[in-house]
Enzyme design. Structure first.
Site, PDB file in Angstrom:
ATOM      1  N   CYS A 140     -20.620 -18.982   5.800  1.00 18.61           N
ATOM      2  CA  CYS A 140     -20.015 -18.976   4.467  1.00 18.61           C
ATOM      3  C   CYS A 140     -18.535 -19.275   4.660  1.00 18.61           C
ATOM      4  O   CYS A 140     -18.166 -19.906   5.652  1.00 18.61           O
ATOM      5  CB  CYS A 140     -20.272 -17.666   3.740  1.00 18.61           C
ATOM      6  N   PHE A 141     -17.678 -18.858   3.741  1.00 19.67           N
ATOM      7  CA  PHE A 141     -16.282 -19.276   3.855  1.00 19.67           C
ATOM      8  C   PHE A 141     -15.577 -18.624   5.040  1.00 19.67           C
ATOM      9  O   PHE A 141     -14.944 -19.294   5.852  1.00 19.67           O
ATOM     10  CB  PHE A 141     -15.512 -18.984   2.566  1.00 19.67           C
TER      11      PHE A 141
END
Length: 371
Positions: free
Chosen positions: A97-98
């Protein structure tokens, strides 16, 4: 959850083209991702926005609770099926994810509970992106760069196809680097442009390459911006100048930007839909030069272009395009190039015809291999 596997071997991920599952929202993926990544988001753009607003107004605990409400029940089951299906196709895929935080941890746990355990990338997208930026910076600083330059239409891009140490910047940017450089299909995001370039340099340096040849470019290749360290290195690099007569250059431009490009438009859109798009591409490209050409010169060139387009539409021949191409070289591109080259003559290390330049690059490559 903390005992589930993590990986931080970022070099190996990119050297081996390890498949990646991007769990960020679609809008994040669109802004930039990695060549081997597939977008299978935990949350939609709207769901992510709702969670973000909740976090700002009510804090992390409330935002996490809302996230589980939005992605629960049937929604969770449907998305889990999507991740499992992707892992059946790519069982060695990694999750990110980020920042490598809650989103990838949550999906990793759900997959683990479903009987499939896959590592997530420590630091997520942000860490991988930083790694690739650092890769570009190091390559710019540590590698030997040579720039191939020459008047517009010299066929520099085609020449580089025969140069072992070439890096195709325009290929990564999907643009030919001039007002007429736009290609059907559009350009990648600047982040994706940088990522692909960084991965190529990472792989080639891993194989022992440390000297590269690039085509002379401005900072912008269409909408793609060269990284500052690389552009600065190119501005100081030795120059190889290829000399090609104007008549040959005009013919090369006709072949590349009229004949071949029309075939690409035709293949992508069909003849009926593709023709007005192709004609608009040429007309708009010339219009972008109007301020520099002046109104009178632009009108003259545009008239010649429209005559050539009309003949091409009626008979399929493209020879009439040579009139406006030759005039544009004479009035605009050639004087501009000569002025620019005059400011960097001290960097020229070789000058000659195409084959002589190719021989020079081959000799340089052989000498480095022996050294």
């Amino acid at each position: 959850m903390s005992q589930l596997p993590l990986t931080s071997d970022l070099a190996r991920i990119f050297l081996d083209d390890v498949p990646l599952i991007d769990l960020r929202a679609p809008i994040e993926f669109k802004e930039g991702a990695f060549p081997c990544s597939t977008s299978l988001p935990l949350m939609t753009d709207d769901e992510r926005a709702q969670v973000g607003t909740c976090f700002k107004q009510r804090g992390q605990a409330a935002a996490i609770e809302l996230g589980h409400q939005l992605v629960g029940g049937a929604v969770r089951a449907e998305r889990l099926d999507g991740w499992l299906a992707q892992l059946r196709k790519q069982p060695d895929a990694l999750l990110y994810c980020f920042r490598g935080g809650l989103r990838s941890q949550t999906v990793q746990l759900w997959l683990h509970e479903a009987g499939v355990t896959r590592p997530r990338v420590a630091g997520g997208y942000k860490e991988m992106r930083r790694f690739l930026i650092d890769t570009l910076d190091k390559a710019a600083a540590e590698c030997h760069w040579t720039v191939l330059t020459g008047m517009t239409g010299s066929g520099k891009t085609h020449m580089l196809e025969h140069v072992t140490q070439a890096v195709d910047l325009e290929g990564h940017a999907h643009h030919r680097g001039s007002s007429f450089g736009q290609l059907p299909g559009g350009q990648p995001s600047n982040i994706n442009f940088e990522n692909k370039l960084a991965i190529e340099l990472l792989k080639r340096r891993h194989q022992g390459e440390h000297a590269f040849v690039v085509e002379d470019e401005s900072r912008l290749i269409g909408r793609c911006c060269l990284p500052n360290p690389l552009f600065d290195a190119m501005c100081e690099a030795p120059l190889v100048v290829v000399d090609v007569p104007q008549s040959e250059r005009a013919e090369q431009i006709r072949q590349d930007y009229v004949h071949d490009l029309w075939l690409r438009y035709q293949a992508m859109f069909g003849a009926e839909e593709g023709w007005p798009l192709f004609a608009a591409y040429l007309t708009d490209a010339l219009a972008r030069l109007k301020r520099r050409l002046g109104d009178q010169a632009h009108r003259e060139l545009d008239q010649l272009m429209q005559i050539a387009l009309a003949e091409q539409a009626n008979s399929g021949t493209t020879e009439r395009h040579l009139a406006w191409i030759t005039l544009l070289l004479t009035r605009y591109y050639d004087p501009m190039y000569l002025y620019q080259l005059g400011n960097k003559r001290e960097r020229i290390v070789f000058r000659g015809e195409k084959q002589a330049c190719l021989d020079f690059f081959a000799e340089q490559h052989a000498a480095r291999q022996q050294g």
